[in-house]
Design a protein around this motif. Structure first.
Motif, PDB file in Angstrom:
ATOM      1  N   ASP A  78      42.560 -19.394 -39.350  1.00 15.58           N
ATOM      2  CA  ASP A  78      42.375 -18.334 -38.362  1.00 15.58           C
ATOM      3  C   ASP A  78      41.293 -17.415 -38.927  1.00 15.58           C
ATOM      4  OD1 ASP A  78      42.481 -15.911 -37.045  1.00 15.58           O
ATOM      5  OD2 ASP A  78      44.661 -15.791 -36.974  1.00 15.58           O
ATOM      6  N   ALA A  79      40.086 -17.543 -38.354  1.00 17.65           N
ATOM      7  CA  ALA A  79      38.947 -16.752 -38.865  1.00 17.65           C
ATOM      8  C   ALA A  79      38.575 -15.629 -37.898  1.00 17.65           C
ATOM      9  CB  ALA A  79      37.754 -17.678 -39.112  1.00 17.65           C
ATOM     10  N   VAL A  80      39.546 -15.205 -37.093  1.00 18.37           N
ATOM     11  CA  VAL A  80      39.289 -14.191 -36.066  1.00 18.37           C
ATOM     12  C   VAL A  80      38.726 -12.907 -36.665  1.00 18.37           C
ATOM     13  CG1 VAL A  80      40.467 -12.664 -34.424  1.00 18.37           C
ATOM     14  CG2 VAL A  80      40.960 -15.114 -34.414  1.00 18.37           C
ATOM     15  N   GLN A  81      39.294 -12.467 -37.793  1.00 18.12           N
ATOM     16  CA  GLN A  81      38.848 -11.195 -38.379  1.00 18.12           C
ATOM     17  C   GLN A  81      37.694 -11.397 -39.365  1.00 18.12           C
ATOM     18  OE1 GLN A  81      39.885  -8.174 -37.510  1.00 18.12           O
ATOM     19  NE2 GLN A  81      41.631  -8.726 -36.226  1.00 18.12           N
ATOM     20  N   ALA A  82      37.273 -12.641 -39.524  1.00 20.40           N
ATOM     21  CA  ALA A  82      36.196 -12.919 -40.475  1.00 20.40           C
ATOM     22  C   ALA A  82      34.853 -13.112 -39.773  1.00 20.40           C
ATOM     23  CB  ALA A  82      36.529 -14.173 -41.276  1.00 20.40           C
ATOM     24  N   LEU A  83      34.872 -13.736 -38.603  1.00 25.31           N
ATOM     25  CA  LEU A  83      33.620 -14.049 -37.920  1.00 25.31           C
ATOM     26  C   LEU A  83      32.794 -12.777 -37.713  1.00 25.31           C
ATOM     27  CD1 LEU A  83      31.968 -16.294 -36.464  1.00 25.31           C
ATOM     28  CD2 LEU A  83      33.025 -15.546 -34.335  1.00 25.31           C
ATOM     29  N   GLY A  84      31.518 -12.874 -38.060  1.00 22.50           N
ATOM     30  CA  GLY A  84      30.609 -11.746 -37.874  1.00 22.50           C
ATOM     31  C   GLY A  84      30.773 -10.663 -38.917  1.00 22.50           C
ATOM     32  N   ARG A  85      31.750 -10.821 -39.792  1.00 19.95           N
ATOM     33  CA  ARG A  85      31.996  -9.778 -40.798  1.00 19.95           C
ATOM     34  C   ARG A  85      31.710 -10.292 -42.198  1.00 19.95           C
ATOM     35  NH1 ARG A  85      37.443  -7.500 -37.741  1.00 19.95           N
ATOM     36  NH2 ARG A  85      36.287  -6.683 -35.989  1.00 19.95           N
ATOM     37  N   MET A  86      31.945 -11.565 -42.408  1.00 19.26           N
ATOM     38  CA  MET A  86      31.598 -12.206 -43.672  1.00 19.26           C
ATOM     39  C   MET A  86      31.380 -13.699 -43.405  1.00 19.26           C
ATOM     40  SD  MET A  86      35.248 -12.035 -45.650  1.00 19.26           S
ATOM     41  CE  MET A  86      35.066 -10.295 -45.957  1.00 19.26           C
ATOM     42  N   GLU A  87      30.787 -14.376 -44.373  1.00 22.46           N
ATOM     43  CA  GLU A  87      30.503 -15.801 -44.182  1.00 22.46           C
ATOM     44  C   GLU A  87      31.819 -16.575 -44.064  1.00 22.46           C
ATOM     45  OE1 GLU A  87      28.035 -19.122 -46.541  1.00 22.46           O
ATOM     46  OE2 GLU A  87      27.342 -17.045 -46.750  1.00 22.46           O
ATOM     47  N   LYS A 118      25.274 -14.296 -31.657  1.00 23.06           N
ATOM     48  CA  LYS A 118      23.866 -14.269 -32.087  1.00 23.06           C
ATOM     49  C   LYS A 118      23.562 -12.929 -32.752  1.00 23.06           C
ATOM     50  CE  LYS A 118      19.225 -14.891 -30.106  1.00 23.06           C
ATOM     51  NZ  LYS A 118      18.667 -13.578 -29.817  1.00 23.06           N
ATOM     52  N   LEU A 119      24.013 -11.863 -32.102  1.00 15.00           N
ATOM     53  CA  LEU A 119      23.776 -10.515 -32.624  1.00 15.00           C
ATOM     54  C   LEU A 119      24.442 -10.345 -33.993  1.00 15.00           C
ATOM     55  CD1 LEU A 119      22.368  -8.030 -31.392  1.00 15.00           C
ATOM     56  CD2 LEU A 119      24.599  -7.254 -30.586  1.00 15.00           C
ATOM     57  N   ALA A 120      25.680 -10.829 -34.103  1.00 13.10           N
ATOM     58  CA  ALA A 120      26.416 -10.698 -35.361  1.00 13.10           C
ATOM     59  C   ALA A 120      25.695 -11.468 -36.469  1.00 13.10           C
ATOM     60  CB  ALA A 120      27.839 -11.215 -35.197  1.00 13.10           C
ATOM     61  N   ASP A 121      25.172 -12.637 -36.107  1.00 10.05           N
ATOM     62  CA  ASP A 121      24.474 -13.462 -37.091  1.00 10.05           C
ATOM     63  C   ASP A 121      23.184 -12.762 -37.550  1.00 10.05           C
ATOM     64  OD1 ASP A 121      24.801 -15.849 -38.478  1.00 10.05           O
ATOM     65  OD2 ASP A 121      23.179 -16.786 -37.333  1.00 10.05           O
ATOM     66  N   SER A 177      52.577   3.907 -43.327  1.00 10.12           N
ATOM     67  CA  SER A 177      51.288   3.200 -43.431  1.00 10.12           C
ATOM     68  C   SER A 177      50.488   3.277 -42.133  1.00 10.12           C
ATOM     69  CB  SER A 177      51.530   1.719 -43.752  1.00 10.12           C
ATOM     70  OG  SER A 177      52.130   1.586 -45.011  1.00 10.12           O
ATOM     71  N   ILE A 178      49.186   3.458 -42.296  1.00  5.29           N
ATOM     72  CA  ILE A 178      48.295   3.435 -41.123  1.00  5.29           C
ATOM     73  C   ILE A 178      47.123   2.493 -41.411  1.00  5.29           C
ATOM     74  CG2 ILE A 178      48.828   5.762 -40.284  1.00  5.29           C
ATOM     75  CD1 ILE A 178      46.220   6.697 -41.656  1.00  5.29           C
ATOM     76  N   ARG A 179      46.524   2.014 -40.330  1.00  2.43           N
ATOM     77  CA  ARG A 179      45.349   1.156 -40.488  1.00  2.43           C
ATOM     78  C   ARG A 179      44.146   1.813 -39.830  1.00  2.43           C
ATOM     79  NH1 ARG A 179      45.302  -4.359 -37.270  1.00  2.43           N
ATOM     80  NH2 ARG A 179      44.852  -2.882 -35.587  1.00  2.43           N
ATOM     81  N   LEU A 180      43.092   2.028 -40.617  1.00  2.13           N
ATOM     82  CA  LEU A 180      41.828   2.529 -40.074  1.00  2.13           C
ATOM     83  C   LEU A 180      40.855   1.357 -40.054  1.00  2.13           C
ATOM     84  CD1 LEU A 180      41.528   5.844 -42.167  1.00  2.13           C
ATOM     85  CD2 LEU A 180      42.675   5.486 -39.976  1.00  2.13           C
ATOM     86  N   GLY A 181      40.310   1.080 -38.891  1.00  3.54           N
ATOM     87  CA  GLY A 181      39.381  -0.051 -38.766  1.00  3.54           C
ATOM     88  C   GLY A 181      38.041   0.440 -38.246  1.00  3.54           C
ATOM     89  N   PHE A 182      36.980   0.097 -38.961  1.00  4.19           N
ATOM     90  CA  PHE A 182      35.662   0.592 -38.547  1.00  4.19           C
ATOM     91  C   PHE A 182      34.624  -0.499 -38.725  1.00  4.19           C
ATOM     92  CE2 PHE A 182      35.473   1.160 -43.073  1.00  4.19           C
ATOM     93  CZ  PHE A 182      36.684   1.767 -43.408  1.00  4.19           C
ATOM     94  N   GLY A 183      33.449  -0.263 -38.147  1.00  2.83           N
ATOM     95  CA  GLY A 183      32.431  -1.309 -38.207  1.00  2.83           C
ATOM     96  C   GLY A 183      31.098  -0.850 -37.655  1.00  2.83           C
ATOM     97  N   ARG A 184      30.411  -1.793 -36.999  1.00  8.07           N
ATOM     98  CA  ARG A 184      29.001  -1.625 -36.638  1.00  8.07           C
ATOM     99  C   ARG A 184      28.661  -0.304 -35.960  1.00  8.07           C
ATOM    100  NH1 ARG A 184      26.993  -5.965 -32.578  1.00  8.07           N
ATOM    101  NH2 ARG A 184      27.393  -7.365 -34.338  1.00  8.07           N
ATOM    102  N   TYR A 185      29.468   0.129 -35.008  1.00 12.75           N
ATOM    103  CA  TYR A 185      29.092   1.326 -34.232  1.00 12.75           C
ATOM    104  C   TYR A 185      29.813   2.587 -34.698  1.00 12.75           C
ATOM    105  CZ  TYR A 185      27.067  -2.330 -31.344  1.00 12.75           C
ATOM    106  OH  TYR A 185      26.342  -3.414 -30.922  1.00 12.75           O
TER     107      TYR A 185
END
Ligand code: PLP
Length: 372
Positions: free
Chosen positions: A174-183, A246-249, A339-347
């Motif tokens: 399951d690479a759902v959280q990996a795609l576009g974020r790491m190889e 494409k954009l993620a790549d 416990s809390i989860r903070l998730g951040f990224g490109r924008y």
């Protein structure tokens, strides 16, 4: 609103929305019909397929589109069991997998599959000696995710795939959280991904399948995806997934560097008193799952309504059930509840994230004072 829930879903990229637009409004033809318009839609889908395959980056296989990663995972598990050679009736997976894997495995166990659920260490990583001990000639499939959705911890997927192949079994990742974020790690035979976690639309996922290892069909009908998965494909969704991939790549280095800076800034802005759940070194840094002694995480969410963050996982949030992932790490009920989860990224803008972290820390301190 400050959006810090990137593991639940990501904002749709402007480029993605733009690419989808004509396929929603004007270009409505069925991509499986032989008309010129149908052929155009089919060609656009094939371009998108290539873009998703390119972003996954694995050789020797291809992608079939599905309605979600949940569907892809269901298909991979159930379809592989259906194709199982005589004598291979065991599935091995891990206690911290997503519900799409765990619940499907439980269902298969109800149908007679011999299921082994491996524990993780307190850092969320799988103990490979444990896996080694379980691998035998009866194992059909081993399912291990690449990046955990709740705590961001990564698993050594390539090494696991090598061990799994040595015993003649297949590996699903399951690479759902990996795609576009790491190889994506090399090695697995089946890989599930989802568009909405990479700034694409919701309602579309994909299963990458190594040639010759395709699972038996799971959804029957017109056989649109090479006879393996039926249902009219949605050109707008496929094109959107392709554009997002494409954009993620193209942006992978930039996005990765941005996330590293955000992680450092967030940890600094939170200040002392917080413990990071799961490994800090084997981890995707766009996922900051933290706890603080005495804090009621649900109350924090209620106190900070204009900051979107999560209790651990979107699925666990609101259900009242403590997260199965945090429990697998050995956290007790109180620690899981704090416990809390903070998730951040490109924008995510760094100043927004810093502001949110400072307000979170202040709200936690205020709770402590109130409860003292
Ligand atoms: N696997 C993981 C690790 C996820 O984070 C998710 C979504 O939350 C899924 C699977 C399911 O993906 P989808 O929303 O495409 O069904």
């Amino acid at each position: 609103m400050i959006y810090l829930d990137y593991q639940a879903t990501t904002p749709v990229a402007h480029e993605v929305a733009k690419a989808m637009q004509p396929w929603i409004e004007e270009r409505f033809a069925n991509p499986h019909s032989p008309s010129r318009w149908g052929r155009e839609a089919e060609a656009a889908i094939e371009v998108a397929r290539g873009q998703v395959e390119q972003a996954i980056g694995l050789k020797g296989g291809s992608v079939a589109f599905t309605g979600s990663a949940t569907e892809a995972l269901n298909w991979a598990l159930k379809g592989t069991v259906e194709n199982a050679p005589q004598g291979r009736d065991r599935i091995i997976t891990v206690a911290t997998e997503h519900a799409a894997v765990l619940d499907t495995c439980e269902w298969l166990a109800g149908q007679g599959v011999d299921l082994t659920l491996l524990p993780v260490r307190s850092d969320g990583r799988l103990d490979l000696d444990n896996l080694e001990r379980e691998l035998d000639e009866r194992v059909l499939l081993v399912a291990v995710m690449m990046v955990n959705n709740e705590i961001g911890v990564t698993q050594p997927v390539t090494e696991i795939a090598r061990m799994v192949h040595e015993c003649g079994a297949l590996m699903l990742c399951d690479a759902v959280q990996a795609l576009g974020r790491m190889e994506i790690c090399k090695g697995p035979d089946l890989v599930a991904v989802s568009a909405h976690k990479i700034h694409g639309p919701k309602g579309i996922g994909a299963l990458w399948m190594r040639d010759g290892k395709e699972p038996a069909p799971f959804i029957h009908g017109g056989g649109q995806e090479r006879g393996l998965r039926s249902g009219t494909l949605a050109p707008a969704l496929c094109v959107g997934f392709g554009a997002a991939a494409k954009l993620a790549d193209e942006r992978k280095t930039r996005d990765y560097d941005h996330v590293e800076k955000l992680w450092t800034a967030a940890v600094r802005a939170l200040g002392p008193g917080w413990t990071i759940n799961g490994s800090t070194s084997h981890r995707y840094h766009g996922n900051l799952n933290i706890r603080r002694e005495g804090v009621d995480a649900a109350r924090l969410i209620a106190d900070l309504r204009d900051i979107a963050f999560s209790l651990g996982s979107a699925c666990a949030s609101g259900s009242g059930r403590p997260s199965h992932v945090l429990r697998a790490l050995g956290l007790d009920h109180r620690e899981a509840r704090s416990s809390i989860r903070l998730g951040f990224g490109r924008y995510t803008k760094q100043n927004e994230l810093v502001e949110a972290c400072r307000r979170l820390a202040a709200a936690a301190v205020a709770q402590e004072k109130l409860d003292a």
